[in-house]
Each structure stands twice: as structure tokens, then as C-alpha cells.
Design a protein around this motif. Structure first.
Motif, short mmCIF file in Angstrom:
data_model
loop_
_atom_site.label_atom_id
_atom_site.label_comp_id
_atom_site.label_asym_id
_atom_site.label_seq_id
_atom_site.Cartn_x
_atom_site.Cartn_y
_atom_site.Cartn_z
N UNK A 93 -31.37 61.33 29.24
CA UNK A 93 -30.38 61.35 27.88
C UNK A 93 -30.95 62.71 27.15
N UNK A 94 -29.82 63.02 26.31
CA UNK A 94 -29.95 64.43 25.49
C UNK A 94 -29.37 65.70 26.37
N UNK A 95 -29.65 66.88 25.82
CA UNK A 95 -29.29 68.02 26.24
C UNK A 95 -29.78 68.33 27.51
N UNK A 96 -30.91 67.90 28.00
CA UNK A 96 -31.58 68.04 29.64
C UNK A 96 -31.23 67.07 30.49
N UNK A 97 -30.30 66.24 30.09
CA UNK A 97 -30.05 64.86 31.28
C UNK A 97 -29.73 65.62 32.38
N UNK A 98 -30.43 64.90 33.69
CA UNK A 98 -30.41 65.39 34.91
C UNK A 98 -31.67 66.28 35.38
N UNK A 108 -40.08 59.70 24.95
CA UNK A 108 -40.44 58.91 26.29
C UNK A 108 -39.19 58.11 26.62
N UNK A 109 -38.31 57.64 25.61
CA UNK A 109 -37.08 56.92 25.77
C UNK A 109 -36.18 57.48 26.78
N UNK A 110 -36.24 58.62 26.67
CA UNK A 110 -35.38 59.80 27.40
C UNK A 110 -35.68 59.91 28.98
N UNK A 111 -36.82 59.53 29.34
CA UNK A 111 -37.38 59.70 30.59
C UNK A 111 -37.36 58.42 31.49
#
Length: 239
Positions: free
Chosen positions: A194-199, A230-233
Motif C-alpha cells: 500500500x502507499x507510494x512504494x507499493x510493489x 507495518x500495516x502496509x507490509x
């Protein structure tokens, strides 16, 4: 993977949004790499140039001396060699005034995708560029008998695409860090979902007091994202 996705490409121009990019990509090529495709081609430690055919297309790391980075890019582009030069904005104080400059993230370093034989046209005599365009060598690999030097550093295609994706994100907080400033959390491998760094795939750790994801090009550089919650990982087993 869908073949249409594998053929998708980044534009071969500086990637900016609203002129406020801190890290951006500069491609010069006939066919830019497909950032969406992160399927592994080699191990994460890289492929030694002395154990692959000279005809194999690889990402080489080149060093242009004497401030000739742009000249090297122009020559490689003219020869239809795909290149990548990560860029960023920096603020410097000159004569008491703060000024913003757009410059390479890794000074004098160029990433070029070609065969080993093709690279000889630029780094070996009698090439006119041989005196100032050199291989960035991999000192973790044995010295090659044919050259008496460590082999050229090469980067697996999937790792290069991951690095390109990270250094193309518009963020003021992407950091190039020496190993001693990278504090990893048990070496956990994660994917940003999630977010700008997705992927982005990398190791979770901390730098400048914040949780970040680190993309490591062994022996070349460590690049950290901005803060990632942490929720974006998503924890993963392998790249």
C-alpha cells in the motif's frame, strides 16, 4: 505473467510529477525495462560475469570518471544500449542562499543493460571511452584469469527492476545509506502492499529513527524508502 504486462515500459525521459520529484528515473534506450515484471532471473547475490555466456544480456554497473556521466549516456544511447541513471533533488547552500539542484543519486554511476561482448566496445581499448568509462567491479568474486581483475558487477534483472521502481518514486525521504546506518529487523523480507512504494520488495529495518524498507544492491548501495507503516507490509519468504 501476462505478456502484455511484460512488454509495458517506463518512458525514456525523466519521470516527474509536478516538477517536485526528489528521486526520479532517467532512461535512455529503445526498449525500457518492464517494471511490472519482477520475476526472478538470477539469485539475489547477482550473476558472476565469468559463469555466464558473453552473449547473455545483463545489467552492468559502469563508472564514468572526470564528470563525464552525460557524455557516457549519450554514447551508450547512440549505440542503442539501455541505460538507467537514478536522479534526485538536493538542496545546497551557496553564498548564504539555499538552492535546489537536480543531480544523480549515485555520482558517476551508470547502469547499462547489454552483453559482456557489447560492453567491451566501451570499456576496453581501443574504444575511445576506455580511458574514462570503467566497470564497477565485484570484489566479492574471484579474480578473472583473462583480465587479472575482479569481474564486473552485474545486477539480476528482477533486482534492477525493483531498484528502478524504488528510485522512481516521488519522495523527499528516499535515502542512500552506508551499511553501518542500516539496522535490519532480523533480516525480514517484505513487500510493500500500500502507499507510494507499493510493489517494492526489500528488507525491513530502521534508519533515521523510522521503519523503512531497504533495497540492497550488494557492494554498490543500500537504498531506503520513506517511513512505511507495518500495516502496509506483507512478509514474504523469497524475492
Amino acid at each position: 505473467m501476462n505478456s502484455k504486462k511484460e512488454k509495458s515500459a517506463l518512458p525514456n525521459v525523466d519521470t516527474r510529477r509536478g516538477g517536485e520529484t526528489t528521486s526520479s528515473a532517467r532512461f535512455t534506450s529503445g526498449t525500457s525495462p518492464e517494471v511490472q515484471c519482477l520475476k526472478a532471473e538470477n539469485s539475489h547475490t547477482g550473476a558472476s560475469s565469468d559463469c555466464v555466456p558473453n552473449e547473455k544480456v545483463q545489467w552492468f554497473v559502469l563508472r564514468a570518471t572526470y564528470g563525464r556521466t552525460q557524455k557516457a549516456l549519450d554514447i551508450l544511447k547512440k549505440a542503442n544500449v539501455e541505460t538507467y541513471l537514478p536522479m534526485h533533488y538536493v538542496v545546497k547552500e551557496i553564498d548564504g542562499k539555499r538552492k535546489r539542484f537536480y543531480e544523480p543519486l549515485l555520482p558517476n554511476i551508470i547502469f547499462a543493460r547489454m552483453t559482456r561482448l557489447k560492453s567491451h566496445e566501451f570499456v576496453k581499448e581501443p574504444a575511445p571511452t576506455a580511458s574514462w568509462l570503467k566497470y564497477f567491479t565485484d570484489k566479492t568474486k574471484p579474480i578473472e584469469e583473462s583480465t587479472g581483475l575482479n569481474p564486473p558487477a552485474t545486477i539480476p534483472h528482477n533486482e534492477m527492476l525493483n531498484f528502478i521502481k524504488l528510485t522512481s518514486v516521488n519522495s523527499d525521504h528516499i535515502m542512500i545509506l552506508p551499511p553501518e546506518r542500516c539496522h535490519f529487523k532480523s533480516g525480514e523480507l517484505v513487500r510493500v502492499v500500500n502507499g507510494a512504494f507499493t510493489g517494492i520488495v526489500g528488507r525491513i529495518g530502521r534508519a533515521a529513527g523510522q521503519q523503512r524498507v531497504f533495497v540492497i544492491l550488494e557492494g554498490i548501495c543500500n537504498v531506503a524508502t520513506a517511513y512505511i507503516p507495518s500495516d502496509f507490509l506483507q512478509h514474504i519468504e523469497s524475492f
